[in-house]
Write an enzyme that holds these catalytic residues in place. Structure first.
Site, short mmCIF file in Angstrom:
data_model
loop_
_atom_site.label_atom_id
_atom_site.label_comp_id
_atom_site.label_asym_id
_atom_site.label_seq_id
_atom_site.Cartn_x
_atom_site.Cartn_y
_atom_site.Cartn_z
CE LYS A 119 -4.23 42.29 33.17
NZ LYS A 119 -5.04 42.48 31.95
CG ASP A 147 -11.32 43.64 30.70
OD1 ASP A 147 -10.66 42.76 30.13
OD2 ASP A 147 -12.47 43.45 31.13
CD GLU A 181 -8.52 42.38 33.45
OE1 GLU A 181 -8.28 41.18 33.24
OE2 GLU A 181 -8.22 43.28 32.64
#
Length: 232
Positions: free
Chosen positions: A35, A37, A173
């Site tokens: 994921k 950021d 993240e």
């Protein structure tokens, strides 16, 4: 499965939204990615023109001229690509504060775009295809030219719990889990799940209340999925 029909390039495609979870789903029917950021970015290419849309549909092409120019080198007459734009440190970790500063200052030459889905390609709407086939086509498209600022967001074949632990240790993240075999849906349907290392939410300070000593409390808001600022 029949090949997608040849159709005009859509003017707009809404991004598929992620469902928040406290732990990653497990099993053979999930794909796992980092994921990033950054800011969600939807790329539209059609007849020699590229448009870079934010998650809420705003045209930010002029704010990212270097990235737009590079995406135009892709050998596609028409395409829609879903991904995330980030600023990375020397170790490759996304820096969200630096990304915000880049847009505030207009110095966006350092941006990197991590592509993770191909929704439309040369007159063919791919959204009904399984995600594995869309990603395979995306990988082939990106590998046809030399790209400096555009990368493929890799699918990682690992235990998601170990992946999340390592990602958190790197102070990144979190991870995204995508259901194998799923089509692309411009909604939040549970096929895409995000698991963050630590629950957090960014708010906008919209005002404050007064107290005898000065500021009593802050009034904060946030943008909902439709881009509207709502009181939090």
């Amino acid at each position: 499965m029949a090949s997608p029909k040849v159709t005009p390039c859509p003017e707009r495609i809404k991004p598929q939204l992620l469902t928040m979870a406290s732990r990653p789903p497990t099993g053979d029917n999930w794909l796992y990615e980092i994921k990033f950021d950054g800011y969600r970015l939807m790329v539209r290419i059609d007849q020699g023109h590229v448009t870079l849309f934010t998650k809420n549909g705003y045209d930010w092409t002029k704010r990212m001229p270097v990235l737009a120019k590079e995406l135009l080198t892709l050998p596609a007459r028409s395409a829609w690509i879903d991904g995330e734009v980030v600023v990375q440190d020397e170790d490759g970790r996304p820096l969200f504060a630096s990304l915000q500063s880049a847009f505030s200052s207009g110095k966006t030459d350092c941006l990197r775009f991590f592509a993770f889905d191909l929704l439309f390609d040369n007159g063919r709407d791919l959204r009904s295809l399984p995600i594995e086939k869309r990603r395979s086509r995306l990988s082939k498209l990106l590998n046809q030219v030399e790209l400096e600022h555009v990368r493929l967001s890799e699918t990682l074949v690992v235990d998601p719990r170990d992946l999340l632990h390592n990602i958190c240790a790197l102070e990144m993240e979190g991870i995204v889990c995508k259901r194998a075999g799923s089509p692309y849906a411009s909604e939040r349907n549970g096929s895409w799940v995000k698991v963050k290392c630590s629950p957090r939410q960014e708010f906008i300070i919209v005002g404050y209340t007064r107290a005898a000593g000065g500021i009593g409390s802050l009034l904060i808001g946030l943008h909902n999925d439709n881009g509207q600022l709502v009181y939090a």
